[in-house]
Design a protein around this motif. Structure first.
Motif, mmCIF file in Angstrom:
data_model
loop_
_atom_site.group_PDB
_atom_site.id
_atom_site.type_symbol
_atom_site.label_atom_id
_atom_site.label_comp_id
_atom_site.label_asym_id
_atom_site.label_seq_id
_atom_site.Cartn_x
_atom_site.Cartn_y
_atom_site.Cartn_z
ATOM 1 N N VAL A 108 0.859 -1.182 0.000
ATOM 2 C CA VAL A 108 0.000 0.000 0.000
ATOM 3 C C VAL A 108 0.893 1.229 0.000
ATOM 4 N N GLY A 109 0.841 1.969 -1.117
ATOM 5 C CA GLY A 109 1.759 3.089 -1.286
ATOM 6 C C GLY A 109 3.179 2.584 -1.131
ATOM 7 N N ASP A 110 4.012 3.363 -0.483
ATOM 8 C CA ASP A 110 5.355 2.915 -0.111
ATOM 9 C C ASP A 110 5.418 2.748 1.398
ATOM 10 N N ALA A 111 4.248 2.470 2.011
ATOM 11 C CA ALA A 111 4.173 2.539 3.457
ATOM 12 C C ALA A 111 4.120 1.195 4.175
ATOM 13 N N PHE A 112 3.296 0.259 3.707
ATOM 14 C CA PHE A 112 3.133 -0.990 4.445
ATOM 15 C C PHE A 112 2.549 -2.064 3.536
ATOM 16 N N GLU A 113 2.628 -3.302 4.018
ATOM 17 C CA GLU A 113 2.087 -4.439 3.293
ATOM 18 C C GLU A 113 0.853 -4.979 4.007
ATOM 19 N N LEU A 114 -0.076 -5.488 3.219
ATOM 20 C CA LEU A 114 -1.273 -6.129 3.751
ATOM 21 C C LEU A 114 -1.483 -7.452 3.034
ATOM 22 N N PHE A 115 -2.095 -8.385 3.724
ATOM 23 C CA PHE A 115 -2.546 -9.633 3.114
ATOM 24 C C PHE A 115 -4.057 -9.555 2.991
ATOM 25 N N VAL A 116 -4.563 -9.878 1.812
ATOM 26 C CA VAL A 116 -6.012 -9.910 1.578
ATOM 27 C C VAL A 116 -6.354 -11.288 1.027
ATOM 28 N N PRO A 117 -7.574 -11.763 1.258
ATOM 29 C CA PRO A 117 -7.959 -13.054 0.686
ATOM 30 C C PRO A 117 -7.757 -13.042 -0.831
ATOM 31 N N ALA A 118 -7.221 -14.132 -1.376
ATOM 32 C CA ALA A 118 -6.910 -14.216 -2.798
ATOM 33 C C ALA A 118 -8.120 -13.894 -3.667
ATOM 34 N N ALA A 119 -9.302 -14.288 -3.236
ATOM 35 C CA ALA A 119 -10.514 -14.049 -4.025
ATOM 36 C C ALA A 119 -10.840 -12.563 -4.150
ATOM 37 N N ARG A 120 -10.312 -11.735 -3.278
ATOM 38 C CA ARG A 120 -10.581 -10.294 -3.335
ATOM 39 C C ARG A 120 -9.703 -9.572 -4.357
ATOM 40 N N THR A 162 -0.010 0.417 21.934
ATOM 41 C CA THR A 162 0.993 -0.622 22.137
ATOM 42 C C THR A 162 1.101 -1.460 20.867
ATOM 43 N N PRO A 163 2.261 -2.046 20.616
ATOM 44 C CA PRO A 163 2.446 -2.831 19.390
ATOM 45 C C PRO A 163 1.405 -3.942 19.258
ATOM 46 N N LEU A 164 0.978 -4.154 18.037
ATOM 47 C CA LEU A 164 0.011 -5.203 17.716
ATOM 48 C C LEU A 164 0.737 -6.325 16.997
ATOM 49 N N GLY A 165 0.414 -7.542 17.316
ATOM 50 C CA GLY A 165 1.024 -8.680 16.654
ATOM 51 C C GLY A 165 0.188 -9.120 15.464
ATOM 52 N N GLY A 166 0.741 -10.015 14.685
ATOM 53 C CA GLY A 166 0.000 -10.596 13.573
ATOM 54 C C GLY A 166 0.179 -9.854 12.278
ATOM 55 N N GLU A 167 -0.550 -10.334 11.274
ATOM 56 C CA GLU A 167 -0.499 -9.733 9.946
ATOM 57 C C GLU A 167 -1.286 -8.426 9.912
ATOM 58 N N ASN A 168 -1.034 -7.667 8.864
ATOM 59 C CA ASN A 168 -1.788 -6.454 8.561
ATOM 60 C C ASN A 168 -1.710 -5.404 9.655
ATOM 61 N N THR A 169 -0.530 -5.276 10.230
ATOM 62 C CA THR A 169 -0.296 -4.218 11.217
ATOM 63 C C THR A 169 0.779 -3.276 10.679
ATOM 64 N N PHE A 170 0.696 -2.033 11.077
ATOM 65 C CA PHE A 170 1.682 -1.034 10.655
ATOM 66 C C PHE A 170 1.678 0.121 11.637
ATOM 67 N N HIS A 230 -8.103 -5.785 9.049
ATOM 68 C CA HIS A 230 -8.415 -7.162 8.671
ATOM 69 C C HIS A 230 -8.462 -7.260 7.153
ATOM 70 N N GLY A 231 -7.935 -8.310 6.585
ATOM 71 C CA GLY A 231 -7.896 -8.486 5.136
ATOM 72 C C GLY A 231 -9.258 -8.416 4.478
ATOM 73 N N ASP A 232 -10.291 -8.870 5.180
ATOM 74 C CA ASP A 232 -11.649 -8.818 4.636
ATOM 75 C C ASP A 232 -12.187 -7.394 4.527
ATOM 76 N N ASP A 233 -11.524 -6.442 5.182
ATOM 77 C CA ASP A 233 -11.970 -5.053 5.169
ATOM 78 C C ASP A 233 -11.257 -4.215 4.098
ATOM 79 N N VAL A 234 -10.430 -4.859 3.283
ATOM 80 C CA VAL A 234 -9.730 -4.193 2.190
ATOM 81 C C VAL A 234 -10.519 -4.489 0.899
ATOM 82 N N VAL A 235 -10.991 -3.424 0.263
ATOM 83 C CA VAL A 235 -11.802 -3.568 -0.954
ATOM 84 C C VAL A 235 -11.001 -3.067 -2.153
ATOM 85 N N VAL A 236 -10.860 -3.927 -3.161
ATOM 86 C CA VAL A 236 -10.144 -3.554 -4.371
ATOM 87 C C VAL A 236 -11.046 -2.675 -5.240
#
Length: 125
Positions: free
Chosen positions: A23-35, A57-65, A116-122
Motif C-alpha cells: 500500500v503506497g510505499d508505506a506498508f504491506e497487507l494480506f487480503v484473501p486471494a478471491a478479493r 501498544t504494538p500489535l502482533g500478527g499480519e496487517n499491522t503497521f 483485517h484483510g476482509d476489510d480491504v476492498v479492491v
C-alpha cells in the motif's frame, strides 16, 4: 456511502490463498486471494476509517503497521484521527470515544494500526 481511504496498491505475491499487496510505499497487507482480481498488478484499495484499529501498544500478527497521529477530532461518540504511515501515506481512522477503557490517543502520538484483510476492498482503476 460515507468516507473511505482510497490508497494506491500493488500486488507483491499471490499464492492462491492470499494476495500480499504493498500500500503506497508505506506498508504491506494480506487480503484473501478471491478479493484480488486475477491479472491485476496495480490498482487502488479502499479501507473504511472505522476498520482501521488503533493501539498505543504494538500489535502482533499480519496487517499491522505503525503511524503518527497528525490530528485528533472529537466527534461525540467517536474520534476521527488523521494519520501518516511510513512518513508519507495519509489515511483516516475513526474510533469509538472510549478513553476510559483504553489509553487515550492524541495528536503527535505514535500508534500501531491493524486492518483485517476482509476489510480491504479492491477498486479497479
Amino acid at each position: 456511502m460515507g468516507q473511505a481511504n482510497l490508497l494506491d496498491a500493488g500486488l507483491m505475491s499471490h499464492d492462491g490463498q492470499a494476495a500480499r499487496i504493498r500500500v503506497g510505499d508505506a506498508f504491506e497487507l494480506f487480503v484473501p486471494a478471491a478479493r484480488w482480481p486475477s491479472g491485476l498488478v496495480q490498482t487502488r484499495v479502499s479501507i473504511r476509517p472505522e476498520k482501521v484499529h488503533l493501539s498505543k501498544t504494538p500489535l502482533g500478527g499480519e496487517n499491522t503497521f505503525a503511524a503518527r497521529v497528525d490530528e485528533e477530532v472529537f466527534r461525540g461518540a467517536t474520534d476521527r484521527f488523521a494519520l501518516t504511515a511510513a512518513g508519507r501515506l495519509k489515511l483516516t481512522a475513526i474510533a469509538a470515544n472510549e478513553s476510559a477503557l483504553r489509553a487515550a490517543i492524541h495528536a503527535g502520538d505514535h500508534v500501531w494500526c491493524a486492518v483485517h484483510g476482509d476489510d480491504v476492498v479492491v477498486v479497479p482503476k
